[in-house]
Design a protein around this motif. Structure first.
Motif, short mmCIF file in Angstrom:
data_model
loop_
_atom_site.label_atom_id
_atom_site.label_comp_id
_atom_site.label_asym_id
_atom_site.label_seq_id
_atom_site.Cartn_x
_atom_site.Cartn_y
_atom_site.Cartn_z
N PHE A 416 15.81 -8.68 5.88
CA PHE A 416 14.59 -9.04 5.15
C PHE A 416 14.90 -9.08 3.67
N ALA A 417 15.03 -10.30 3.15
CA ALA A 417 15.26 -10.53 1.73
C ALA A 417 13.95 -10.98 1.10
N SER A 418 14.03 -11.58 -0.08
CA SER A 418 12.81 -11.92 -0.80
C SER A 418 13.02 -13.14 -1.68
N VAL A 419 11.93 -13.85 -1.92
CA VAL A 419 12.00 -14.97 -2.86
C VAL A 419 12.35 -14.50 -4.26
N ALA A 420 12.21 -13.19 -4.52
CA ALA A 420 12.62 -12.65 -5.82
C ALA A 420 14.11 -12.88 -6.04
N GLY A 460 8.20 -14.63 0.97
CA GLY A 460 7.29 -14.63 -0.16
C GLY A 460 6.38 -13.42 -0.03
N PRO A 461 5.44 -13.23 -0.95
CA PRO A 461 4.58 -12.05 -0.89
C PRO A 461 3.62 -12.10 0.30
N PHE A 462 3.43 -10.93 0.91
CA PHE A 462 2.49 -10.80 2.02
C PHE A 462 1.12 -10.34 1.54
N LYS A 478 -1.24 -17.12 -10.40
CA LYS A 478 -0.07 -17.97 -10.61
C LYS A 478 0.03 -19.07 -9.55
N GLY A 479 -0.93 -19.12 -8.64
CA GLY A 479 -0.91 -20.16 -7.62
C GLY A 479 0.03 -19.88 -6.47
N VAL A 480 0.45 -18.62 -6.31
CA VAL A 480 1.36 -18.25 -5.23
C VAL A 480 0.55 -17.74 -4.05
N GLY A 481 0.65 -18.40 -2.91
CA GLY A 481 -0.09 -17.97 -1.72
C GLY A 481 0.50 -16.72 -1.11
N LEU A 482 -0.34 -15.96 -0.41
CA LEU A 482 0.10 -14.75 0.28
C LEU A 482 0.22 -15.03 1.77
N ILE A 483 1.28 -14.53 2.37
CA ILE A 483 1.54 -14.77 3.80
C ILE A 483 0.67 -13.83 4.63
N PRO A 484 -0.17 -14.34 5.52
CA PRO A 484 -0.91 -13.46 6.43
C PRO A 484 0.09 -12.72 7.33
N PRO A 485 0.01 -11.39 7.45
CA PRO A 485 1.00 -10.64 8.23
C PRO A 485 1.20 -11.17 9.65
N LEU A 486 0.11 -11.49 10.34
CA LEU A 486 0.24 -11.96 11.72
C LEU A 486 0.98 -13.30 11.77
N ILE A 506 16.68 -18.59 5.45
CA ILE A 506 15.43 -19.34 5.36
C ILE A 506 14.55 -18.70 4.27
N VAL A 507 13.66 -19.51 3.73
CA VAL A 507 12.68 -19.06 2.76
C VAL A 507 11.30 -19.27 3.38
N VAL A 508 10.47 -18.25 3.34
CA VAL A 508 9.14 -18.33 3.95
C VAL A 508 8.09 -18.02 2.89
N GLY A 509 7.15 -18.92 2.72
CA GLY A 509 6.10 -18.70 1.74
C GLY A 509 4.83 -19.40 2.14
#
Length: 810
Positions: A416-420, A460-462, A478-486, A506-509
């Motif tokens: 588990f990495a991050s878009v950061a 991306g952020p959850f 900032k216009g960054v969407g949050l990933i629904p956990p489910l 992969i990148v997930v956002g």
């Protein structure tokens, strides 16, 4: 992530460094001394420093004991520092898996910590935003950031990229750049490129040099993995999960159990406070209620605990409740699950824990590393201790477990990495460094576990987990969407059960793929213009493609050039479709040598259709005029290429034709283009033919080793269209465009069959439209096209070999 071609830099610009100093952290290849020689020759003060582990000259050692000691170890310079160049990562060429454990662990920490200290010192020295300054690091990960696979390099180099991308977010006025090279490139060439890239105003943060070309990396859309019917993991698989008992990772594990994954070892630092849980009254569940109970209990005993003590105890109880609830949820799905309190960054503790857990559940076949901590602070404010706490939790935990799992028959390692790490984020340089290393461990694992999928997921952020309400509001602004956990859990589960084995990153956002997208993308691809020089004497396809006596560029070759230009723009993606190809003004060779400009630009990226490029071909002599050819090109990762339409079964007459007569009566093509061997069948609406293909060098001395499309086959299909028009309408046609050409596999150097089907014949406008299928000897559809258009007219019969022969005779 994919490679995106960058324009070439035309000249070196070092004048901005005059009157300033340059600090270089040296390498083992001798690049530092070459860079110093050039800079010193321009009167620029240069000082070379060294890390103790990679000391190759008499340069001063940098002390990494603390930031204060680091500052003291910096050389005394006569001028303000204008640039810092970290070349030390170039020294680490061996894979992390092939490096001795002791050396690996120290190198991983040292490379990132040195870059963190350099960045912090650089910011401290440049408080004035109007100053022109640049900080750069050079890495040796293939020149392609590891994207093209199979490269073996020290993944720890990637940490410097994560740190510098965060620095660019925190101090946008600074010039920040990471330049990646192929291990085979000469030190003198690296030095030249480093000096060329030393540009404080360049907005591109990551640049790779591969085969003499410049690239950056950008995210490209890809569809979620499709269910294959044969999941990679099942009821007998045992998955070790760090951080899997609580938070977002726990959501992932529950979804996996719901989809049939059978056994889990959940590893976390918290111990289950069983005695404290037993004391809780029924109905007490959230932290607020737990605190109230603890206060009332203490009061009844005559105790006066501090609010801090109550907060700590309540947190322990709440964590224990989450762990117990997670175990119950997994068991309700029919899964076997055990929780173990262990610090997975402790190598000895992991080595002791693993056999104990495997005795209960069986051998581990998968590892998911979801554990992590955050201590967000700007680089200039962050301490060494804070940096290492975040960094070591992820990195030491990863390698402690991987070392313990050597010899296991693993199917999955998911990190588990991050878009950061991919794009940088304010306050998270330590987190970004660790996550970028995760990405590159996944990319370089290839010869460690056979048939094991390594996957690094840049989340991306959850909407939950470590994202507090305050952070959520910041992301929203900032216009960054949050990933629904489910939704994240379902996507992850489908990916690990059904995803392509070769997909390692992969990148997930839920929104823009870059944190702080309103600031503008750092690595957005610029339009790319390529020059192509074409000589008649080097290209048989031109001398064999004459209308009357004038060589004319075949539309099939223009389509190939367009595909080649798109491939150069994104070299690790597959050209899936060339659409809306238009011949705006055909090119006749009135001269023996013509120069072309082929310009590609990114139009859009779409999860369903891939990356879309707009490509134009025009004569360089008339660069401002209307393009001669234009089209759009869709590129996709190989793993996500869709299936092509099946070839229809048609009733065709089995009459055989004399190919010499057909080429004489209805075509004008010379020997190199005469690919149709036989016409297998023909009707009022269709035609089937066999074609013999040749190597690219037969058509052109300057051709690539392999075509991106297959211009000979495509021209053969056009020839079939002219034969059909000639036999049914008494006249041939001239190709005008192609609505869509799709290809999912390379053509063989051998025989293929092509079925051409008439879609539309307009007698009023004299236009014909055709669909086509290309199949190999195994009856697999290689390519499909529709909307190939030609305009037909009796006057075009003058172009045929027969007509030209009569004219010559007369």
């Amino acid at each position: 992530m994919t490679l995106s071609r960058l324009p070439e830099l035309e000249e070196m610009d070092l004048n901005w460094l005059v009157g300033k100093s340059v600090l270089i952290l040296e390498d083992s290849l001798g690049v530092a001394s070459r860079v110093k020689e050039v800079l010193s020759g321009k009167g620029i003060e240069v000082s070379i420093c060294s890390l103790s582990s990679i000391k190759y000259s008499n340069a001063c050692d940098l002390d990494l004991s603390s930031f204060e000691d680091f500052q003291k170890s910096l050389p005394t310079l006569n001028h303000p520092i204008g640039a810092v160049i970290n070349l030390s990562p170039l020294s680490f060429g061996r894979s992390v898996f092939d490096t001795l454990v002791k050396d690996r662990d120290s190198f991983l920490e040292e490379i990132s910590l040195a870059q963190f200290f350099l960045a912090k010192a650089f910011v401290v020295a440049h408080t004035d935003a109007t100053q022109t300054a640049s900080i750069m690091a050079a890495t040796c990960m293939g020149g392609d950031f590891g994207i093209l696979k199979d490269a073996q390099y020290f993944a720890g180099q990637a940490g410097v990229s994560g740190i510098l991308k965060c620095l660019k977010k925190e101090v946008p006025s600074l010039g920040v750049k990471v330049v990646d090279f192929n291990p085979g490139i000469k030190a003198s060439e690296i030095a030249q490129c480093v000096l060329m890239e030393l540009r404080p105003k360049d907005s591109v943060v990551e640049v790779g040099y591969l085969d003499g070309n410049r690239y950056t990396q950008i995210p490209v859309p890809a569809p979620v993995a499709e269910e294959t019917g044969i999941p990679r993991l099942g009821s007998s698989d045992v998955i070790l999960v760090s951080g899997g008992a609580r938070g977002i990772t726990a959501d992932m594990v529950r979804e996996m159990a719901a989809q049939g994954v059978g056994r889990f070892i959940l590893a976390g630092r918290s111990r289950i406070a069983e005695e404290k849980l037993a004391k809780l009254p029924a109905g007490v569940s959230d932290v607020k209620d737990i605190k109230a109970f603890l206060f009332s209990e203490a009061k009844a005993k005559g105790e006066k605990p501090s609010p801090k003590d109550i907060e700590k105890e309540a947190s322990q109880i709440s964590a224990s409740m989450e762990i117990v609830a997670q175990l119950a949820a997994l068991r309700s799905c029919g899964a076997l699950a055990e929780y173990v309190a262990v610090d997975i960054s402790n190598r000895d503790a992991v080595a002791t824990m693993l056999p104990q857990m495997e005795a209960k559940l069986g051998p581990v076949t998968g590892f998911i590393h979801g554990a992590g901590v955050l201590q967000d602070k700007m680089i200039v404010q962050k301490t060494k201790e804070q940096f290492l706490n975040v960094f070591q939790t992820k990195i030491n935990g990863l390698f402690a477990v991987l070392d313990a799992l050597k010899g296991h028959n693993l199917k999955l390692v998911a990190l588990f990495a991050s878009v950061a790490g991919k794009f940088g984020n304010v306050g998270q340089c330590d987190y970004a460094a660790a996550n970028e290393i995760f990405n590159h461990v996944a990319l370089t694992h290839s010869n460690q576990w056979e048939n094991c999928r390594f996957l690094s997921v840049n989340w991306g952020p959850f909407a939950g987990g470590m994202v507090t309400p305050e952070l959520a509001r910041m992301f929203t602004q900032k216009g960054v969407g949050l990933i629904p956990p489910l939704a994240g859990a379902k996507l992850f589960t489908r990916e690990i059960l059904n995803g392509h084995l070769d997909c390692s990153e992969i990148v997930v956002g839920a929104g823009p793929m870059e944190l702080g997208a309103s600031e503008g993308p750092m690595n957005s691809p610029s339009p790319l213009t390529l020059k192509k020089s074409v000589k008649l004497e080097d290209n048989a396809y031109l001398t064999d493609h004459k209308l009357k006596d004038q060589p004319v560029l075949p539309m099939a070759m223009a389509l190939e050039w367009i595909a080649e230009a798109a491939q150069a723009f994104f070299p690790d993606l597959c050209v899936f479709e060339v659409r809306n190809l238009k011949v705006l003004k055909g090119v006749s060779f009135e001269e023996d040598n013509l120069e072309f400009l082929i310009r590609s630009s990114l139009t859009e990226s779409n999860l369903l259709y891939g990356s879309l490029l707009s490509v134009e071909i025009r004569l360089a002599s008339n660069s401002l005029a209307q393009p001669n050819y234009q089209a759009e090109v869709v590129l996709m990762p190989k793993a996500h290429l869709p299936k092509l339409p099946a070839m229809p079964k048609l009733q065709l007459d089995k009459e055989l034709r004399n190919m010499d007569e057909l080429y004489q009566n209805y075509l004008f093509h010379g020997p190199s283009l005469r690919c149709i061997q036989s016409v297998e069948g023909i009707s009022k609406t269709a035609m089937l033919a066999s074609m013999k293909l040749s190597s690219p060098s037969v058509l052109s001395k300057s051709a690539p080793k392999k075509w991106v499309t297959e211009p000979l086959a495509l021209d053969g299909m056009a020839q079939m269209g002219l034969i059909w028009l000639g036999t049914h309408k008494g006249c041939i046609g001239i190709p005008q465009g192609f609505k869509s050409y799709q290809q999912v596999a390379p053509f063989p150097t051998g025989t293929v069959q092509c079925l051409a089907v008439l879609d539309d014949l307009n007698e009023k406008t004299y236009k014909a439209s055709v669909s086509c299928w290309f199949i190999n000897s195994s009856n697999e559809v290689l390519a499909y096209g529709n909307g190939w258009e030609a305009v037909f007219n009796e006057s075009f019969n003058a172009y045929t070999s027969k007509a030209k022969g009569m004219n010559n005779a007369s």
